[in-house]
Every structure is written in C-alpha cells, then in structure tokens.
Design a protein around this motif. Structure first.
Motif, PDB file in Angstrom:
ATOM      1  N   ALA A   1       0.830  -1.208   0.000  1.00  0.00           N
ATOM      2  CA  ALA A   1       0.000   0.000   0.000  1.00  0.00           C
ATOM      3  C   ALA A   1       0.863   1.256   0.000  1.00  0.00           C
ATOM      4  CB  ALA A   1      -0.933  -0.010   1.216  1.00  0.00           C
ATOM      5  N   ALA A   2       1.916   1.254   0.802  1.00  0.00           N
ATOM      6  CA  ALA A   2       2.816   2.405   0.853  1.00  0.00           C
ATOM      7  C   ALA A   2       3.569   2.570  -0.465  1.00  0.00           C
ATOM      8  CB  ALA A   2       3.803   2.252   2.013  1.00  0.00           C
ATOM      9  N   LEU A   3       3.989   1.455  -1.073  1.00  0.00           N
ATOM     10  CA  LEU A   3       4.701   1.538  -2.352  1.00  0.00           C
ATOM     11  C   LEU A   3       3.810   2.091  -3.459  1.00  0.00           C
ATOM     12  CD1 LEU A   3       6.862  -1.709  -2.682  1.00  0.00           C
ATOM     13  CD2 LEU A   3       7.634   0.631  -2.316  1.00  0.00           C
ATOM     14  N   LEU A   4       2.569   1.622  -3.506  1.00  0.00           N
ATOM     15  CA  LEU A   4       1.653   2.083  -4.544  1.00  0.00           C
ATOM     16  C   LEU A   4       1.361   3.574  -4.410  1.00  0.00           C
ATOM     17  CD1 LEU A   4      -0.796  -0.945  -4.607  1.00  0.00           C
ATOM     18  CD2 LEU A   4       0.824  -0.302  -6.392  1.00  0.00           C
ATOM     19  N   GLU A   5       1.339   4.054  -3.188  1.00  0.00           N
ATOM     20  CA  GLU A   5       1.107   5.484  -2.981  1.00  0.00           C
ATOM     21  C   GLU A   5       2.297   6.302  -3.476  1.00  0.00           C
ATOM     22  OE1 GLU A   5      -0.078   8.589   0.638  1.00  0.00           O
ATOM     23  OE2 GLU A   5      -0.062   6.422   0.976  1.00  0.00           O
ATOM     24  N   ARG A   6       3.519   5.770  -3.263  1.00  0.00           N
ATOM     25  CA  ARG A   6       4.717   6.502  -3.689  1.00  0.00           C
ATOM     26  C   ARG A   6       4.984   6.381  -5.189  1.00  0.00           C
ATOM     27  NH1 ARG A   6       7.045   4.163   0.996  1.00  0.00           N
ATOM     28  NH2 ARG A   6       8.363   2.790  -0.251  1.00  0.00           N
ATOM     29  N   HIS A   7       4.505   5.291  -5.785  1.00  0.00           N
ATOM     30  CA  HIS A   7       4.804   5.029  -7.198  1.00  0.00           C
ATOM     31  C   HIS A   7       3.492   4.788  -7.957  1.00  0.00           C
ATOM     32  CE1 HIS A   7       9.044   4.691  -6.131  1.00  0.00           C
ATOM     33  NE2 HIS A   7       8.693   3.886  -5.151  1.00  0.00           N
ATOM     34  N   PRO A   8       2.879   5.825  -8.463  1.00  0.00           N
ATOM     35  CA  PRO A   8       1.566   5.709  -9.124  1.00  0.00           C
ATOM     36  C   PRO A   8       1.574   4.797 -10.350  1.00  0.00           C
ATOM     37  CG  PRO A   8       2.069   8.006  -8.615  1.00  0.00           C
ATOM     38  CD  PRO A   8       3.317   7.232  -8.377  1.00  0.00           C
ATOM     39  N   GLU A   9       2.736   4.612 -10.994  1.00  0.00           N
ATOM     40  CA  GLU A   9       2.797   3.779 -12.193  1.00  0.00           C
ATOM     41  C   GLU A   9       2.989   2.300 -11.864  1.00  0.00           C
ATOM     42  OE1 GLU A   9       2.219   4.938 -15.264  1.00  0.00           O
ATOM     43  OE2 GLU A   9       1.774   6.808 -14.216  1.00  0.00           O
ATOM     44  N   LEU A  10       3.180   1.970 -10.603  1.00  0.00           N
ATOM     45  CA  LEU A  10       3.380   0.577 -10.193  1.00  0.00           C
ATOM     46  C   LEU A  10       2.041  -0.120 -10.029  1.00  0.00           C
ATOM     47  CD1 LEU A  10       5.383  -1.649  -9.214  1.00  0.00           C
ATOM     48  CD2 LEU A  10       5.046  -0.745  -6.898  1.00  0.00           C
ATOM     49  N   ARG A  11       1.961  -1.369 -10.466  1.00  0.00           N
ATOM     50  CA  ARG A  11       0.787  -2.206 -10.246  1.00  0.00           C
ATOM     51  C   ARG A  11       1.238  -3.510  -9.590  1.00  0.00           C
ATOM     52  NH1 ARG A  11       0.516  -0.587 -15.415  1.00  0.00           N
ATOM     53  NH2 ARG A  11       0.831  -2.667 -16.273  1.00  0.00           N
ATOM     54  N   VAL A  12       0.305  -4.190  -8.946  1.00  0.00           N
ATOM     55  CA  VAL A  12       0.641  -5.387  -8.171  1.00  0.00           C
ATOM     56  C   VAL A  12      -0.292  -6.532  -8.533  1.00  0.00           C
ATOM     57  CG1 VAL A  12       0.724  -6.400  -5.848  1.00  0.00           C
ATOM     58  CG2 VAL A  12       1.591  -4.087  -6.220  1.00  0.00           C
ATOM     59  N   ASP A  13       0.282  -7.697  -8.713  1.00  0.00           N
ATOM     60  CA  ASP A  13      -0.479  -8.939  -8.881  1.00  0.00           C
ATOM     61  C   ASP A  13      -0.019  -9.872  -7.762  1.00  0.00           C
ATOM     62  OD1 ASP A  13      -1.639 -11.333  -9.584  1.00  0.00           O
ATOM     63  OD2 ASP A  13      -1.077 -11.241 -11.687  1.00  0.00           O
ATOM     64  N   LEU A  14      -0.841  -9.988  -6.714  1.00  0.00           N
ATOM     65  CA  LEU A  14      -0.456 -10.693  -5.482  1.00  0.00           C
ATOM     66  C   LEU A  14      -1.270 -11.961  -5.305  1.00  0.00           C
ATOM     67  CD1 LEU A  14       0.972 -10.878  -2.701  1.00  0.00           C
ATOM     68  CD2 LEU A  14      -0.853  -9.404  -1.795  1.00  0.00           C
ATOM     69  N   ASP A  15      -0.576 -13.077  -5.132  1.00  0.00           N
ATOM     70  CA  ASP A  15      -1.206 -14.366  -4.845  1.00  0.00           C
ATOM     71  C   ASP A  15      -0.909 -14.711  -3.398  1.00  0.00           C
ATOM     72  OD1 ASP A  15      -2.296 -17.025  -5.145  1.00  0.00           O
ATOM     73  OD2 ASP A  15      -0.232 -17.746  -5.253  1.00  0.00           O
ATOM     74  N   LEU A  16      -1.955 -14.805  -2.569  1.00  0.00           N
ATOM     75  CA  LEU A  16      -1.794 -15.199  -1.177  1.00  0.00           C
ATOM     76  C   LEU A  16      -2.151 -16.671  -1.053  1.00  0.00           C
ATOM     77  CD1 LEU A  16      -3.232 -12.152   0.808  1.00  0.00           C
ATOM     78  CD2 LEU A  16      -0.850 -12.705   0.294  1.00  0.00           C
TER      79      LEU A  16
END
Length: 296
Positions: A111-126
């Motif tokens: 969440a903190a990374l996405l706020e700092r880097h608007p062009e970043l996207r995440v695909d997370l498998d839990l």
C-alpha cells in the motif's frame, strides 16, 4: 521482437482480456490484438487463445512467458541503470506470499509503495502452497521454510522462528507447560501440513506427536482457535507477532527443547536483470520488518 509488443503480451496475460490490457496500457483492444498478432507472426507460434471475453495461454505461450518477463525486466533494469536519478517505479510486481504473512505484513508494504509510485501495479497471490514462480511468470515468492536445494535465487529477509503459544485464558485454566513432557497433558491446535511438531532437543530435530484437539489446513484458523482458548498452537513468529505484543497470545518456553529457527525468504527466478520494482519492494519489506519491535 519489439519490447512494447512483449509488454502488451504480458499485460494481456496479467489482465485476462484484451480490453482490460488495453485499459491498463491506454490503448484500444484492436491495437492490442494487432500487436499480439505481429508478435505471434515473428515467433511463428500462437501465444494466446482469444475469445470475446477472455484469453488463455497456449502451451507455446506458457513456454514463452518467462522469457517475455526476462526481456521486459532486462529493459527496465537497463533504463534504471542509465537513468539513476529517476525514482519512478513502474510495471507489474508479480509475487506470491503465505496467506497470513501476506495480509499482515506484505499488504501494508505494498500500500505504501503504490502510494509513492503511481505507475506501479501489483499482482499478489496469497497462498500457503509452493508456487512454480518460473512457470507462472512471477517476480518472486516469499516463503517461510527451510529451503531445499534449488536453482532459484534465495535472499533471506528476516528470522521467523516457530512459536508455541496460547491464550492467557487457556494457560490460566490448564497451566503453563515447562518441559517437553508437559505437552502430553495439553490440548493442541495442529496444522495439516505439520502433523508432528518439530522441536530441537539435545541439538537434534525431533518431530513430536501432540494431542490434536483441533486440526486445520489454515494458519489464520489455527491462530484464531488459539486466541479463543482452544489449546496450544505452534505457528511462525510473524503470523502471531501482533497478538504476542498485545497480550492476546502468550509464548511458551520449554526448559528442555527449543523451537525450530526458520526465516522468511525471497525466492526469485534469477539474480540477473532483477527488476527495480522487486528491489524497491524488498528494501521496503526489510525496513518494515526491522521497524517492528520483536517480542521473541
């Protein structure tokens, strides 16, 4: 092959449809389809099965996926190396993590990374299962285990020892176990994946059968059962660190045995061309864990 075409292919695989990939990239679905066709023509194979609503990888597409990730990551690494002043991080960070660790530790970092880097996207498998990161085109996997020999690259993030713990209410009613033999008189919560508790006794690993009143395949369920006073549980430290610090669970220390020392590992397909998004994430994860006071 053009790197933009490879990125379109990766976006289509990640998004699950041509229209969704187009929205991610800011282009129309027809242009996505045309560029994919050009890429397939150059390779001489069909990479994707296409329908009006969804896409799926062909066998050739599955084989090409890790190479596509490597080429895209190599280009990104080269750009960042040549433009070190650029702080922007972009692309899709594809990772897998254990379910409880992912929810309590990884998601706040993301969440903190996405706020700092608007062009970043995440695909997370839990998931608590072991995932084939090469076959699924992932950037990395966070694993809590004693790693077996592997051709993959592993980076130790933080220690994560097993902890025997229970609620204050349960220990008040049943007493605090002091020695290994005391476990025989206690009710225990056991994970299906660990039917016998691993303990270090006289310097050697011993797997001990306990009285399993509750068995479950889910770490979160085991933790909740322990908090509700259903028995002793053996869980990894970072899965219960908050409950230990807040007194919802108490750790049990045995005089004649100690818990197995595990670690959180970041497992990656290769050390070469490590994407900037992975470096930034791992640095943020290590900083987050270092800032949390340890109670065990």
């Amino acid at each position: 092959m053009q790197i933009p075409d490879i990125r379109i292919f990766l976006a289509a695989v990640s998004a699950g449809s041509l229209s969704a990939a187009g929205r991610q990239l800011g282009i129309g679905p027809m242009q996505v389809s045309r560029r994919l066709a050009v890429l397939e023509d150059e390779l001489g194979v069909r990479l994707l099965h296409r329908t009006t609503r969804a896409i799926s990888l062909t066998a050739e597409g599955e084989a090409f996926l890790p190479f596509a990730n490597t080429m895209a990551d190599a280009e990104e690494s080269a750009r960042c190396e040549l433009r070190p002043s650029s702080a922007a991080v972009s692309g899709v960070l594809r990772l897998t993590a254990p379910s409880v660790f992912g929810q309590t530790i990884v998601l706040p970092v993301l969440a903190a990374l996405l706020e700092r880097h608007p062009e970043l996207r995440v695909d997370l498998d839990l998931s608590d299962r072991v995932v084939d990161i090469v076959g699924q085109g992932l950037d990395l996997a966070l694993r809590v285990a004693t790693l077996e020999d592997s051709e993959l690259v592993a980076r130790r993030i933080v220690g994560n020892p097993r902890v025997i713990c229970a609620s204050p209410r349960y220990l008040q009613r049943h007493g605090m176990p002091v020695r290994l033999a005391d476990l025989d008189a206690h009710q225990c919560i056991v994970l299906h994946a660990i039917p016998r508790w691993p303990l270090i006794v006289d310097g050697g690993l011993q797997r001990r059968r306990v009285n399993a009143r509750v068995t479950t395949s889910n770490v979160d369920a085991a933790r909740t059962a322990a908090m509700q006073g259903l028995g002793l549980a053996m869980l990894a430290y970072w899965d219960v660190h908050r409950q230990l610090s807040e007194g919802e669970l108490l750790s049990v220390t045995l005089e004649d045995a100690r818990m197995e020392d595990l670690s959180v590992w970041a497992v990656m397909p290769t050390r070469r061309y490590l994407p900037t998004r992975v470096k930034v994430f791992l640095d943020a994860l290590e900083q987050e864990l270092a800032a949390i006071p340890r109670t065990v």
